[in-house]
Design a protein around this motif. Structure first.
Motif, PDB file in Angstrom:
ATOM      1  N   LEU A   1       0.745  -1.217   0.066  1.00 46.78           N
ATOM      2  CA  LEU A   1       0.036   0.179   0.018  1.00 46.78           C
ATOM      3  C   LEU A   1       0.985   1.257   0.011  1.00 46.78           C
ATOM      4  O   LEU A   1       0.570   2.098  -0.774  1.00 46.78           O
ATOM      5  CB  LEU A   1      -1.061   0.056   1.246  1.00 46.78           C
ATOM      6  N   GLY A   2       2.006   1.246   0.984  1.00 47.28           N
ATOM      7  CA  GLY A   2       2.681   2.368   0.964  1.00 47.28           C
ATOM      8  C   GLY A   2       3.617   2.559  -0.240  1.00 47.28           C
ATOM      9  O   GLY A   2       3.793   3.734  -0.789  1.00 47.28           O
ATOM     10  N   THR A   3       4.038   1.472  -0.908  1.00 45.35           N
ATOM     11  CA  THR A   3       4.931   1.613  -2.053  1.00 45.35           C
ATOM     12  C   THR A   3       4.139   2.155  -3.339  1.00 45.35           C
ATOM     13  O   THR A   3       4.560   3.223  -3.993  1.00 45.35           O
ATOM     14  CB  THR A   3       5.613   0.314  -2.452  1.00 45.35           C
ATOM     15  N   LEU A   4       2.846   1.723  -3.286  1.00 45.82           N
ATOM     16  CA  LEU A   4       2.057   1.982  -4.620  1.00 45.82           C
ATOM     17  C   LEU A   4       1.636   3.522  -4.432  1.00 45.82           C
ATOM     18  O   LEU A   4       1.521   4.227  -5.339  1.00 45.82           O
ATOM     19  CB  LEU A   4       0.762   1.288  -4.530  1.00 45.82           C
ATOM     20  N   SER A   5       1.441   4.059  -3.244  1.00 44.88           N
ATOM     21  CA  SER A   5       1.229   5.465  -2.991  1.00 44.88           C
ATOM     22  C   SER A   5       2.303   6.322  -3.573  1.00 44.88           C
ATOM     23  O   SER A   5       2.093   7.511  -4.200  1.00 44.88           O
ATOM     24  CB  SER A   5       0.838   5.905  -1.550  1.00 44.88           C
ATOM     25  N   ILE A   6       3.470   5.919  -3.636  1.00 47.13           N
ATOM     26  CA  ILE A   6       4.732   6.776  -3.969  1.00 47.13           C
ATOM     27  C   ILE A   6       4.506   6.965  -5.439  1.00 47.13           C
ATOM     28  O   ILE A   6       5.113   7.761  -6.036  1.00 47.13           O
ATOM     29  CB  ILE A   6       6.057   6.219  -3.534  1.00 47.13           C
ATOM     30  N   LEU A   7       4.054   5.712  -6.389  1.00 48.90           N
ATOM     31  CA  LEU A   7       3.864   5.816  -7.635  1.00 48.90           C
ATOM     32  C   LEU A   7       3.166   6.812  -8.130  1.00 48.90           C
ATOM     33  O   LEU A   7       3.288   7.134  -9.380  1.00 48.90           O
ATOM     34  CB  LEU A   7       3.529   4.486  -8.268  1.00 48.90           C
ATOM     35  N   SER A   8       2.372   7.587  -7.208  1.00 49.60           N
ATOM     36  CA  SER A   8       1.533   8.717  -7.813  1.00 49.60           C
ATOM     37  C   SER A   8       2.063   9.755  -8.397  1.00 49.60           C
ATOM     38  O   SER A   8       1.697  10.526  -9.192  1.00 49.60           O
ATOM     39  CB  SER A   8       0.697   9.110  -6.561  1.00 49.60           C
ATOM     40  N   PHE A   9       3.193  10.128  -7.871  1.00 49.17           N
ATOM     41  CA  PHE A   9       4.195  11.069  -8.356  1.00 49.17           C
ATOM     42  C   PHE A   9       4.687  11.092  -9.847  1.00 49.17           C
ATOM     43  O   PHE A   9       4.509  11.987 -10.371  1.00 49.17           O
ATOM     44  CB  PHE A   9       5.323  11.341  -7.350  1.00 49.17           C
ATOM     45  N   PRO A  10       5.478  10.018 -10.132  1.00 47.21           N
ATOM     46  CA  PRO A  10       5.823   9.806 -11.616  1.00 47.21           C
ATOM     47  C   PRO A  10       4.748   9.978 -12.435  1.00 47.21           C
ATOM     48  O   PRO A  10       4.513  10.272 -13.650  1.00 47.21           O
ATOM     49  CB  PRO A  10       6.466   8.549 -11.823  1.00 47.21           C
TER      50      PRO A  10
ATOM     51  N   LEU B   1      -6.109  -7.182  -1.783  1.00 47.92           N
ATOM     52  CA  LEU B   1      -7.002  -5.778  -1.269  1.00 47.92           C
ATOM     53  C   LEU B   1      -5.976  -4.586  -1.305  1.00 47.92           C
ATOM     54  O   LEU B   1      -6.374  -3.646  -1.403  1.00 47.92           O
ATOM     55  CB  LEU B   1      -7.894  -6.191  -0.057  1.00 47.92           C
ATOM     56  N   ALA B   2      -4.964  -5.063  -0.776  1.00 46.53           N
ATOM     57  CA  ALA B   2      -3.979  -3.954  -0.719  1.00 46.53           C
ATOM     58  C   ALA B   2      -3.288  -3.326  -2.025  1.00 46.53           C
ATOM     59  O   ALA B   2      -3.130  -2.127  -2.128  1.00 46.53           O
ATOM     60  CB  ALA B   2      -2.701  -4.403   0.376  1.00 46.53           C
ATOM     61  N   ALA B   3      -3.506  -4.052  -2.715  1.00 46.77           N
ATOM     62  CA  ALA B   3      -2.930  -3.802  -4.242  1.00 46.77           C
ATOM     63  C   ALA B   3      -3.892  -2.858  -4.812  1.00 46.77           C
ATOM     64  O   ALA B   3      -3.865  -1.831  -5.489  1.00 46.77           O
ATOM     65  CB  ALA B   3      -2.567  -5.047  -5.108  1.00 46.77           C
ATOM     66  N   VAL B   4      -5.267  -3.293  -4.696  1.00 49.32           N
ATOM     67  CA  VAL B   4      -6.466  -2.493  -5.168  1.00 49.32           C
ATOM     68  C   VAL B   4      -6.454  -1.055  -4.476  1.00 49.32           C
ATOM     69  O   VAL B   4      -6.471  -0.053  -5.266  1.00 49.32           O
ATOM     70  CB  VAL B   4      -7.845  -3.246  -4.882  1.00 49.32           C
ATOM     71  N   LEU B   5      -6.442  -1.136  -3.086  1.00 47.86           N
ATOM     72  CA  LEU B   5      -6.511   0.101  -2.422  1.00 47.86           C
ATOM     73  C   LEU B   5      -5.206   1.185  -2.657  1.00 47.86           C
ATOM     74  O   LEU B   5      -5.382   1.918  -2.877  1.00 47.86           O
ATOM     75  CB  LEU B   5      -6.700  -0.094  -0.766  1.00 47.86           C
ATOM     76  N   GLY B   6      -3.974   0.344  -3.092  1.00 46.72           N
ATOM     77  CA  GLY B   6      -2.771   1.282  -3.317  1.00 46.72           C
ATOM     78  C   GLY B   6      -3.035   1.598  -4.670  1.00 46.72           C
ATOM     79  O   GLY B   6      -2.497   2.986  -4.628  1.00 46.72           O
ATOM     80  N   VAL B   7      -3.491   1.112  -5.382  1.00 47.91           N
ATOM     81  CA  VAL B   7      -3.795   1.750  -6.762  1.00 47.91           C
ATOM     82  C   VAL B   7      -4.790   2.748  -6.958  1.00 47.91           C
ATOM     83  O   VAL B   7      -4.549   3.761  -7.568  1.00 47.91           O
ATOM     84  CB  VAL B   7      -3.917   0.786  -8.008  1.00 47.91           C
ATOM     85  N   ALA B   8      -5.635   2.505  -6.253  1.00 44.60           N
ATOM     86  CA  ALA B   8      -6.761   3.537  -5.915  1.00 44.60           C
ATOM     87  C   ALA B   8      -6.364   4.963  -5.413  1.00 44.60           C
ATOM     88  O   ALA B   8      -6.630   5.811  -5.715  1.00 44.60           O
ATOM     89  CB  ALA B   8      -7.803   3.166  -5.263  1.00 44.60           C
ATOM     90  N   LEU B   9      -5.307   4.719  -4.255  1.00 45.06           N
ATOM     91  CA  LEU B   9      -4.944   5.627  -3.546  1.00 45.06           C
ATOM     92  C   LEU B   9      -3.800   6.529  -4.286  1.00 45.06           C
ATOM     93  O   LEU B   9      -3.885   7.706  -4.496  1.00 45.06           O
ATOM     94  CB  LEU B   9      -4.434   5.159  -2.390  1.00 45.06           C
ATOM     95  N   ALA B  10      -3.099   5.826  -5.245  1.00 49.37           N
ATOM     96  CA  ALA B  10      -2.156   6.422  -6.091  1.00 49.37           C
ATOM     97  C   ALA B  10      -2.960   7.159  -7.228  1.00 49.37           C
ATOM     98  O   ALA B  10      -2.538   8.443  -7.686  1.00 49.37           O
ATOM     99  CB  ALA B  10      -1.385   5.444  -6.726  1.00 49.37           C
ATOM    100  N   SER B  11      -4.007   6.824  -7.569  1.00 45.54           N
ATOM    101  CA  SER B  11      -4.742   7.295  -8.822  1.00 45.54           C
ATOM    102  C   SER B  11      -5.380   8.729  -8.342  1.00 45.54           C
ATOM    103  O   SER B  11      -5.320   9.721  -8.701  1.00 45.54           O
ATOM    104  CB  SER B  11      -5.912   6.433  -9.313  1.00 45.54           C
ATOM    105  N   VAL B  12      -5.728   8.684  -6.873  1.00 46.16           N
ATOM    106  CA  VAL B  12      -6.420   9.857  -6.328  1.00 46.16           C
ATOM    107  C   VAL B  12      -5.315  10.835  -6.548  1.00 46.16           C
ATOM    108  O   VAL B  12      -5.388  12.098  -6.506  1.00 46.16           O
ATOM    109  CB  VAL B  12      -7.192   9.684  -5.022  1.00 46.16           C
TER     110      VAL B  12
END
Length: 198
Positions: free
Chosen positions: A44-53, A121-132
Motif C-alpha cells: 500500500l505504501g509503495t504504490l502511493s509513492i507511484l502517484s508522483f511519476p 486488497l492492498a494492491a487494489v486500495l494502493g492503486v486507488a490511492l495512487a490514482s487519487v
C-alpha cells in the motif's frame, strides 16, 4: 447340462468390517491474514509513492486546450476541435492508471509467498490511492506548467492547462488490478494459489 439360475452376483461396494477408516482428511488451505498484514501495508505504501511519476507524466503528455482571447476583459473563445482535448486528458489519465493497475496486478501475483486476498486488497486500495493522489498532483503541476504570467493581448491564442473533469476515471486503476489478479488466479487453479514453494 446345468442351466444358469440368473445373472452373476458381484460383491457389493459397501465397506466391510476389515475396511480402513479415513482418520486424516486432507487439510484445506485457509486464508492467511496475520502473516500478510505487514507485506500488505508495504504494498500500500509503495504504490502511493507511484502517484508522483504518474502525475508528472500525465501533466506533461496531456494536451492543453487552445483558446483565443476575444475580449479586452480576457473573455475566451473556443477554437475548432480544441475542446476535444478535455476528453483526451481524461482518456490519457485513464489509460495510464489502467496500465499501472495491470502491471501492479502482475507484480503482486509474482509475490508467490504472499498470494491471497489480503495482499490483493492492498494492491487494489494502493492503486486507488495512487490514482487519487496522481489526479490531484497532476492537475496542480499542469496548472503551474501552463501558467500565464502576463495578461494576454486581444486576439492572441493561449493554452489552458489540461484538466480532469470526472472522478469516474479513478476506477480504471483498481479495475486493472482486479481483472489481472483474477485471471492469474483462475489460470493457477490451485487451492493455495501456489504459495508453498516446495
Amino acid at each position: 447340462m446345468t442351466e444358469s439360475s440368473g445373472p452373476a452376483h458381484r460383491p457389493s461396494a459397501v465397506p466391510g468390517p476389515w475396511s480402513v477408516p479415513v482418520l486424516l482428511r486432507p487439510r484445506q488451505p485457509r486464508v492467511v491474514v496475520k502473516a500478510d498484514l505487514l507485506p500488505a501495508v508495504s504494498v500500500l505504501g509503495t504504490l502511493s509513492i507511484l502517484s508522483f511519476p504518474l502525475a508528472f507524466l500525465w501533466s506533461r503528455i496531456a494536451p492543453p486546450e487552445r483558446v483565443r482571447i476575444i475580449g479586452s476583459d480576457g473573455t475566451q473563445g473556443a477554437l475548432e476541435l480544441e475542446s476535444w482535448h478535455r476528453f483526451d486528458d481524461l482518456a490519457i489519465f485513464g489509460f495510464l492508471t489502467l496500465g499501472l493497475g495491470i502491471v501492479v496486478g502482475v507484480v503482486v501475483w509474482l509475490m508467490r509467498e504472499r498470494r491471497g486476498p489480503v495482499v490483493f486488497l492492498a494492491a487494489v486500495l494502493g492503486v486507488a490511492l495512487a490514482s487519487v493522489l496522481a489526479m490531484l498532483l497532476g492537475v496542480g503541476w499542469a496548472n503551474s506548467h501552463y501558467a500565464i504570467t502576463s495578461a494576454p493581448a486581444l486576439g492572441s491564442v493561449i493554452e489552458l492547462a489540461p484538466r480532469l473533469e470526472s472522478w469516474w476515471v479513478l476506477i480504471t486503476g483498481p479495475f486493472g488490478v482486479a481483472v489481472t489478479y483474477s485471471l492469474l488466479t483462475t489460470w493457477n487453479g490451485r487451492d493455495d494459489l501456489g504459495r508453498r514453494l516446495g
